[in-house]
Design an enzyme around this catalytic site. Structure first.
Site, PDB file in Angstrom:
ATOM      1  N   HIS A   1     -30.182  10.871 -15.172  1.00  0.00           N
ATOM      2  CA  HIS A   1     -30.286   9.762 -16.125  1.00  0.00           C
ATOM      3  C   HIS A   1     -28.914   9.145 -16.369  1.00  0.00           C
ATOM      4  O   HIS A   1     -27.902   9.845 -16.342  1.00  0.00           O
ATOM      5  CB  HIS A   1     -30.854  10.311 -17.441  1.00  0.00           C
ATOM      6  CG  HIS A   1     -31.345   9.263 -18.382  1.00  0.00           C
ATOM      7  ND1 HIS A   1     -30.551   8.703 -19.354  1.00  0.00           N
ATOM      8  CD2 HIS A   1     -32.557   8.672 -18.502  1.00  0.00           C
ATOM      9  CE1 HIS A   1     -31.265   7.813 -20.048  1.00  0.00           C
ATOM     10  NE2 HIS A   1     -32.487   7.781 -19.550  1.00  0.00           N
TER      11      HIS A   1
ATOM     12  N   SER B   1     -45.922  16.105 -10.892  1.00  0.00           N
ATOM     13  CA  SER B   1     -45.165  15.101 -11.636  1.00  0.00           C
ATOM     14  C   SER B   1     -46.117  14.071 -12.231  1.00  0.00           C
ATOM     15  O   SER B   1     -47.154  13.764 -11.658  1.00  0.00           O
ATOM     16  CB  SER B   1     -44.173  14.414 -10.698  1.00  0.00           C
ATOM     17  OG  SER B   1     -43.512  13.387 -11.394  1.00  0.00           O
TER      18      SER B   1
HETATM   19  C1  LIG Z   1     -35.633   9.827 -21.227  1.00  0.00           C
HETATM   20  C2  LIG Z   1     -34.602  10.619 -20.549  1.00  0.00           C
HETATM   21  C3  LIG Z   1     -33.332  10.764 -21.101  1.00  0.00           C
HETATM   22  C4  LIG Z   1     -32.945  10.053 -22.363  1.00  0.00           C
HETATM   23  O1  LIG Z   1     -33.675  10.559 -23.435  1.00  0.00           O
HETATM   24  P1  LIG Z   1     -33.766   9.741 -24.814  1.00  0.00           P
HETATM   25  O2  LIG Z   1     -34.743  10.533 -25.596  1.00  0.00           O
HETATM   26  O3  LIG Z   1     -34.246   8.373 -24.417  1.00  0.00           O
HETATM   27  O4  LIG Z   1     -32.409   9.709 -25.385  1.00  0.00           O
HETATM   28  C5  LIG Z   1     -32.429  11.572 -20.462  1.00  0.00           C
HETATM   29  N1  LIG Z   1     -32.745  12.193 -19.323  1.00  0.00           N
HETATM   30  C6  LIG Z   1     -33.962  12.088 -18.755  1.00  0.00           C
HETATM   31  C7  LIG Z   1     -34.256  12.846 -17.505  1.00  0.00           C
HETATM   32  C8  LIG Z   1     -34.932  11.298 -19.349  1.00  0.00           C
HETATM   33  O5  LIG Z   1     -36.154  11.215 -18.797  1.00  0.00           O
END
Ligand SMILES: *Cc1c(COP(=O)(O)O)cnc(C)c1O
Length: 410
Positions: free
Chosen positions: A155, A360
């Site tokens: 992410h 998934s």
């Molecule tokens: C959604 C997501 C995030 C971010 O999470 P938030 O709750 O939006 O801050 C980080 N890593 C992954 C793999 C995600 O799917």
């Protein structure tokens, strides 16, 4: 023919209705001026806005928030402030908190993540990103000179967290299935070892992604830990924002949790569970968490990144988990996986070339026309789009999307 003041409109040719416009980002009608606004009309405005959002939700297929919830029975919670300041297990001077509920949520998640709740420290965060920031901060205090290794599928928040923490981020290639490539991790580590002073191996921080954002793949915590082990001390954070609850119940038993070698794990509360406020949970092995700061004024120990935290989120999450129980969560996950499988089949039949990692809820396919992307709120990257079959996404929505694809694409 009798005069009809409300003639029925003739049937329109099949066409995609544009998505309901939300307000422009800076709307003069919303300006907060010197005088009080009219509360009744403002309330009406907000309820109309909420109704428009609600009406749009069945077509939100590309993003991971579950939208099948309704906490309206708990509306009186909006008339109290519950502020969780500091560690969940530490009372504070104000004594207006919801920490008992938070602690129950944390214990539940610890068990889902394969650990004895007493072996980990945890708290409810503002979301997945704060969780991974906490995980990497804990990693940095354990291994102050170690770089972070994350795959090119991680992410974007990982880059943000590394920058904030002053950690060197090294990007590892992913395999065709979207998981981090342990061989490339090995070769990146070898390269780093050549650069490091001979007698001071800096250690390795691995950021594993459990349910990658675009493709929904599960990095293998056990394999990555093994691949890194010969290069010094290893810390693994599992960013399980979307995939944690799924991995915990998936038939293929992904290796993602404390049981499989993670040192900390973070998850989003508003993704698989469904919440009206973003939130999350982070857990880390107790012995790795640095000592608490404490403020005399709050009289609580505080290992969290913030100060005030949402007691409302804690109570709502508790209520959702309590309603499901462990068994209900499993049913929920399996049903989401079932819709994902169905979607992959239907998208294949529609010629959209779907791909989906084992167990998934993310299904990628060829990026359709902008109208379809817009109507179904699809997330896109390059020439691919994806849907995420969280709980409000049903077979009927998949059928409608595929009908649009067949109609519009050719
Ligand atoms: C959604 C997501 C995030 C971010 O999470 P938030 O709750 O939006 O801050 C980080 N890593 C992954 C793999 C995600 O799917």
């Amino acid at each position: 023919m009798p005069f009809d003041r409300h003639p029925v409109a003739p049937p329109q040719p099949a066409r995609l209705s544009p998505r309901i416009p939300l307000r422009q980002l800076r709307d003069p009608h919303l300006h907060i001026g010197p005088e009080a606004g009219d509360t009744d009309s403002d309330t009406a405005l907000l309820l109309e806005w909420a109704a428009a959002l609600k009406a749009e939700q069945p077509r939100v297929l590309g993003y991971p928030g579950s939208l099948d919830f309704d906490y309206a029975a708990l509306a009186p919670l909006l008339s109290v402030l519950a502020n969780n300041v500091g560690d969940p297990a530490s009372a504070d001077a104000s004594a207006i908190h919801a920490k008992a509920y938070e602690q129950a949520v944390i214990d539940y998640f610890a068990q889902s993540a394969g650990t004895d709740p007493d072996a980990v420290y945890g708290y409810m965060t503002a979301g997945g990103t704060e969780g991974l920031l906490f995980g990497l901060a804990t990693a940095r205090s354990a291994l102050p000179h170690a770089p972070v290794y994350a795959s090119d599928q991680a992410h974007y928040s990982v880059g943000k967290a590394a920058r904030l923490l002053g950690l060197q981020l090294i990007t590892v290639a992913s395999r065709p299935d979207g998981t981090m490539d342990p061989d490339d991790l090995g070769s990146k580590l070898r390269k780093q070892t050549l650069l490091a002073p001979r007698n001071q191996p800096p250690g390795v921080i691995v950021l594993a992604t459990i349910g990658t954002t675009m493709r929904g793949a599960y990095d293998d915590v056990t394999v990555l830990r093994e691949a890194a082990a010969m290069f010094g001390a290893v810390y693994v954070h599992a960013d399980a924002a979307l995939g944690g609850f799924i991995a915990a119940h998936a038939p293929s038993l992904p290796r993602w949790s404390f049981r499989h070698g993670a040192d900390s794990v973070s998850i989003s509360g508003h993704k698989m569970i469904g919440m009206p406020v973003p939130c999350g949970v982070v857990l880390a092995r107790w012995h790795l968490v640095p000592d608490a700061s404490s403020g005399e004024y709050v009289q609580a120990t505080d290992r969290t990144l913030g100060c005030s935290r949402s007691g409302l989120a804690a109570v709502l999450m508790w209520s959702a988990l309590r309603r499901l129980g462990y068994t209900g969560m499993r049913t929920r996950v399996l049903s989401c996986l079932d819709v994902a499988r169905y979607a992959a089949d239907r998208l294949a039949a529609a010629g959209a070339r779907p791909s989906r990692p084992t167990d998934s809820v993310v299904v990628c396919f060829d990026r359709p026309t902008p109208e379809i992307v817009d109507r179904w709120h699809l997330a896109c990257e390059g020439d691919r789009a994806h849907i995420v079959t969280v709980a409000h996404v049903d077979r009927a929505a998949v059928d409608e999307l595929c009908a649009d694809l067949s109609r519009m694409q050719r």
